[in-house]
Design a protein around this motif. Structure first.
Motif, PDB file in Angstrom:
ATOM      1  N   MET A 186       0.824  -1.208   0.000  1.00 52.48           N
ATOM      2  CA  MET A 186       0.000   0.000   0.000  1.00 52.48           C
ATOM      3  C   MET A 186       0.860   1.260   0.000  1.00 52.48           C
ATOM      4  SD  MET A 186      -3.137  -1.011   2.542  1.00 52.48           S
ATOM      5  CE  MET A 186      -4.542  -1.934   1.896  1.00 52.48           C
ATOM      6  N   ARG A 187       1.956   1.230   0.723  1.00 47.67           N
ATOM      7  CA  ARG A 187       2.847   2.396   0.732  1.00 47.67           C
ATOM      8  C   ARG A 187       3.483   2.615  -0.620  1.00 47.67           C
ATOM      9  NH1 ARG A 187       5.701   1.149   6.619  1.00 47.67           N
ATOM     10  NH2 ARG A 187       4.022   2.043   7.904  1.00 47.67           N
ATOM     11  N   ILE A 188       3.784   1.549  -1.326  1.00 47.90           N
ATOM     12  CA  ILE A 188       4.331   1.691  -2.682  1.00 47.90           C
ATOM     13  C   ILE A 188       3.265   2.252  -3.625  1.00 47.90           C
ATOM     14  CG2 ILE A 188       5.117   0.363  -4.687  1.00 47.90           C
ATOM     15  CD1 ILE A 188       6.692  -1.409  -2.716  1.00 47.90           C
ATOM     16  N   ILE A 189       2.029   1.779  -3.502  1.00 50.21           N
ATOM     17  CA  ILE A 189       0.947   2.322  -4.328  1.00 50.21           C
ATOM     18  C   ILE A 189       0.817   3.834  -4.100  1.00 50.21           C
ATOM     19  CG2 ILE A 189      -1.559   2.345  -4.657  1.00 50.21           C
ATOM     20  CD1 ILE A 189      -1.532  -0.677  -4.065  1.00 50.21           C
ATOM     21  N   MET A 190       0.944   4.253  -2.848  1.00 51.06           N
ATOM     22  CA  MET A 190       0.778   5.668  -2.513  1.00 51.06           C
ATOM     23  C   MET A 190       2.028   6.496  -2.771  1.00 51.06           C
ATOM     24  SD  MET A 190      -2.330   6.033  -1.729  1.00 51.06           S
ATOM     25  CE  MET A 190      -2.120   7.769  -1.362  1.00 51.06           C
ATOM     26  N   GLY A 191       3.125   5.861  -3.151  1.00 58.00           N
ATOM     27  CA  GLY A 191       4.355   6.605  -3.400  1.00 58.00           C
ATOM     28  C   GLY A 191       5.139   6.949  -2.156  1.00 58.00           C
ATOM     29  N   LEU A 192       4.786   6.360  -1.029  1.00 59.58           N
ATOM     30  CA  LEU A 192       5.517   6.595   0.211  1.00 59.58           C
ATOM     31  C   LEU A 192       6.784   5.759   0.284  1.00 59.58           C
ATOM     32  CD1 LEU A 192       2.443   6.617   2.634  1.00 59.58           C
ATOM     33  CD2 LEU A 192       3.639   8.581   1.648  1.00 59.58           C
ATOM     34  N   TYR A 225      -6.309   7.798   1.262  1.00 59.94           N
ATOM     35  CA  TYR A 225      -5.414   6.840   1.917  1.00 59.94           C
ATOM     36  C   TYR A 225      -5.599   6.896   3.420  1.00 59.94           C
ATOM     37  CZ  TYR A 225      -0.940   4.747   3.435  1.00 59.94           C
ATOM     38  OH  TYR A 225       0.027   3.987   4.024  1.00 59.94           O
ATOM     39  N   MET A 226      -5.786   5.748   4.027  1.00 63.77           N
ATOM     40  CA  MET A 226      -5.767   5.653   5.480  1.00 63.77           C
ATOM     41  C   MET A 226      -4.632   4.725   5.870  1.00 63.77           C
ATOM     42  SD  MET A 226      -8.657   4.600   8.260  1.00 63.77           S
ATOM     43  CE  MET A 226      -8.035   2.936   8.477  1.00 63.77           C
ATOM     44  N   PRO A 227      -3.568   5.261   6.461  1.00 67.25           N
ATOM     45  CA  PRO A 227      -2.403   4.435   6.769  1.00 67.25           C
ATOM     46  C   PRO A 227      -2.609   3.575   8.000  1.00 67.25           C
ATOM     47  CG  PRO A 227      -2.038   6.653   7.547  1.00 67.25           C
ATOM     48  CD  PRO A 227      -3.362   6.667   6.810  1.00 67.25           C
ATOM     49  N   GLU A 228      -1.709   2.617   8.156  1.00 65.69           N
ATOM     50  CA  GLU A 228      -1.736   1.770   9.346  1.00 65.69           C
ATOM     51  C   GLU A 228      -1.498   2.608  10.601  1.00 65.69           C
ATOM     52  OE1 GLU A 228       0.341  -2.405  10.771  1.00 65.69           O
ATOM     53  OE2 GLU A 228       1.517  -0.968   9.616  1.00 65.69           O
ATOM     54  N   ALA A 248     -11.360  11.566   7.269  1.00 66.06           N
ATOM     55  CA  ALA A 248     -10.288  12.386   6.695  1.00 66.06           C
ATOM     56  C   ALA A 248      -9.843  11.850   5.340  1.00 66.06           C
ATOM     57  CB  ALA A 248      -9.107  12.441   7.668  1.00 66.06           C
ATOM     58  N   SER A 249      -9.856  10.533   5.178  1.00 59.05           N
ATOM     59  CA  SER A 249      -9.415   9.946   3.911  1.00 59.05           C
ATOM     60  C   SER A 249     -10.459  10.097   2.809  1.00 59.05           C
ATOM     61  CB  SER A 249      -9.072   8.464   4.107  1.00 59.05           C
ATOM     62  OG  SER A 249     -10.236   7.699   4.346  1.00 59.05           O
ATOM     63  N   LEU A 250     -11.693  10.414   3.182  1.00 61.06           N
ATOM     64  CA  LEU A 250     -12.781  10.514   2.208  1.00 61.06           C
ATOM     65  C   LEU A 250     -13.172  11.950   1.882  1.00 61.06           C
ATOM     66  CD1 LEU A 250     -15.151   7.791   3.753  1.00 61.06           C
ATOM     67  CD2 LEU A 250     -13.610   7.509   1.816  1.00 61.06           C
ATOM     68  N   LEU A 251     -12.631  12.893   2.624  1.00 61.98           N
ATOM     69  CA  LEU A 251     -13.113  14.277   2.565  1.00 61.98           C
ATOM     70  C   LEU A 251     -13.039  14.872   1.162  1.00 61.98           C
ATOM     71  CD1 LEU A 251     -14.182  16.394   4.624  1.00 61.98           C
ATOM     72  CD2 LEU A 251     -11.845  17.288   4.713  1.00 61.98           C
ATOM     73  N   LEU A 258      -9.414   4.507  -3.480  1.00 64.07           N
ATOM     74  CA  LEU A 258      -9.342   4.394  -2.024  1.00 64.07           C
ATOM     75  C   LEU A 258      -8.386   3.274  -1.643  1.00 64.07           C
ATOM     76  CD1 LEU A 258     -12.945   4.802  -0.532  1.00 64.07           C
ATOM     77  CD2 LEU A 258     -10.891   6.084   0.082  1.00 64.07           C
ATOM     78  N   ILE A 259      -7.408   3.592  -0.781  1.00 66.36           N
ATOM     79  CA  ILE A 259      -6.449   2.627  -0.259  1.00 66.36           C
ATOM     80  C   ILE A 259      -6.527   2.718   1.264  1.00 66.36           C
ATOM     81  CG2 ILE A 259      -4.051   1.866  -0.234  1.00 66.36           C
ATOM     82  CD1 ILE A 259      -5.258   1.816  -3.020  1.00 66.36           C
ATOM     83  N   LEU A 260      -7.059   1.679   1.900  1.00 61.05           N
ATOM     84  CA  LEU A 260      -7.334   1.729   3.335  1.00 61.05           C
ATOM     85  C   LEU A 260      -6.665   0.551   4.034  1.00 61.05           C
ATOM     86  CD1 LEU A 260     -11.163   2.487   3.032  1.00 61.05           C
ATOM     87  CD2 LEU A 260      -9.326   4.144   3.305  1.00 61.05           C
ATOM     88  N   ASP A 261      -5.788   0.865   4.983  1.00 59.88           N
ATOM     89  CA  ASP A 261      -5.056  -0.159   5.723  1.00 59.88           C
ATOM     90  C   ASP A 261      -5.773  -0.419   7.052  1.00 59.88           C
ATOM     91  OD1 ASP A 261      -3.144  -1.970   6.480  1.00 59.88           O
ATOM     92  OD2 ASP A 261      -1.444  -0.597   6.277  1.00 59.88           O
ATOM     93  N   GLU A 262      -6.442  -1.531   7.150  1.00 59.78           N
ATOM     94  CA  GLU A 262      -7.192  -1.949   8.340  1.00 59.78           C
ATOM     95  C   GLU A 262      -8.256  -0.907   8.751  1.00 59.78           C
ATOM     96  OE1 GLU A 262      -7.244  -4.782   9.945  1.00 59.78           O
ATOM     97  OE2 GLU A 262      -5.597  -5.754   8.893  1.00 59.78           O
ATOM     98  N   PRO A 263      -9.159  -0.524   7.844  1.00 65.36           N
ATOM     99  CA  PRO A 263     -10.152   0.496   8.206  1.00 65.36           C
ATOM    100  C   PRO A 263     -11.176   0.028   9.226  1.00 65.36           C
ATOM    101  CG  PRO A 263     -10.681  -0.465   6.080  1.00 65.36           C
ATOM    102  CD  PRO A 263      -9.330  -0.998   6.460  1.00 65.36           C
TER     103      PRO A 263
END
Length: 292
Positions: free
Chosen positions: A44-50, A75-78, A142-145, A151-156
């Motif tokens: 997920m971090r690679i998808i987001m460019g982190l 994006y909602m990070p871990e 915050a990730s949807l605002l 949408l990339i959500l880590d353990e939502p």
């Protein structure tokens, strides 16, 4: 459609992603599941460019991702990233304005999202005064605002009570219905069967499954569950029968053909009572456990 193409990633000579490829279809809820340390968060971090991939790339609708496309992602990070001592609404307004949304529109969207999570009366509360579950709801809001395109959500669903799970599920379905690719990770396997349209299974940095939920179920549709009046151990010696699970008079089997199933049924009836002989529809949680 979001596509991960032959992505690998190493940390200090340790390979954590090994040439992984999978798709996240548009308009579908894609579950991303695997044990702790399997590689979900790194992906997920690679998808987001982190994080940068050691090799491979990620594309959206055929075009490789860039700094111009990722701002439209949600994006909602871990690791949750909001400020504990700031009021909820102030943070959401700030994040909305960072996305170029006017303050008035940010307030409207923020209050609508908080209302869907039952938090409109806590808008002026400091984040740290909320329960962990409610803090999680704010993080999702915050990730949807900015009404993201992906949408990339880590353990939502982590820490959410049943009502919040229902609200979250409804929101994700709404986004999928708009054609948004949604990728989320979860350890709550019971959610898979009722929520996901597509499933990606990762284990030790390798993709073990990447398919629609219907195709995964269909691949195991020949299974039957039997409940007999006596011990079912004789099924192990029957030709054309693979015993998947057996306990006393209960058995889960796979028949090679319809003729095999009818022959076994006739034999079972000849030996005694048959209280159940039915096609077994495995849950996605069952399929995940078997694949792992």
């Amino acid at each position: 459609m979001l596509e991960v193409h032959h992505v690998s990633r190493s940390f200090a000579q340790r390979l954590v992603l090994d040439d992984i490829s999978f798709i996240v279809p548009s308009g579908a809820l894609t579950g991303f599941v695997g044990a702790n340390g399997a590689g979900k968060t790194t992906t997920m971090r690679i998808i987001m460019g982190l994080l940068n991939a050691s090799s491979g790339h990620v594309s959206l609708n055929g075009s490789e991702l860039s700094g111009d496309t990722r701002p439209n992602f949600g994006y909602m990070p871990e690791e949750r990233g909001l400020y504990p001592k700031q009021p909820v609404i102030d943070q959401l307004l700030y994040l909305g304005q960072l996305h170029g949304i006017t303050r008035a529109e940010s307030r409207k969207r923020a209050m609508d999202l908080l209302a869907r999570f039952g938090l409109e009366d806590r808008a002026k509360s400091k984040l740290e005064s909320l329960s962990l579950g409610n803090q999680q709801r704010v993080q999702v809001a915050a990730s949807l605002l900015h009404e993201p395109d992906v949408l990339i959500l880590d353990e939502p669903f982590s820490g959410l009570d049943p009502l919040a799970v229902d609200a979250m599920s409804s929101i994700l379905r709404d986004y999928a219905a708009r054609g948004v690719p949604v990728l989320f990770s979860s350890h709550q396997l019971d959610l898979l069967d009722v929520l996901v349209d597509h499933l990606v299974i990762i284990q030790e940095g390798k993709i073990l499954a990447n398919s629609s939920a219907d195709d995964l179920r269909a691949s195991q549709a020949s299974r039957h569950r039997l409940s007999l009046g006596a011990d079912a151990g004789w099924l192990r010696d029957e030709p054309g029968v693979s015993v998947i699970d057996l306990s006393g008079s209960q058995a889960l089997v796979n028949f090679e053909s319809e003729a095999d199933s009818q022959r076994v049924l006739a034999k079972a009836l000849g030996l005694g009572t048959v209280s159940e002989f039915a096609v077994h529809r495995p849950s996605l949680a069952d399929i995940y456990r078997e694949i792992i």
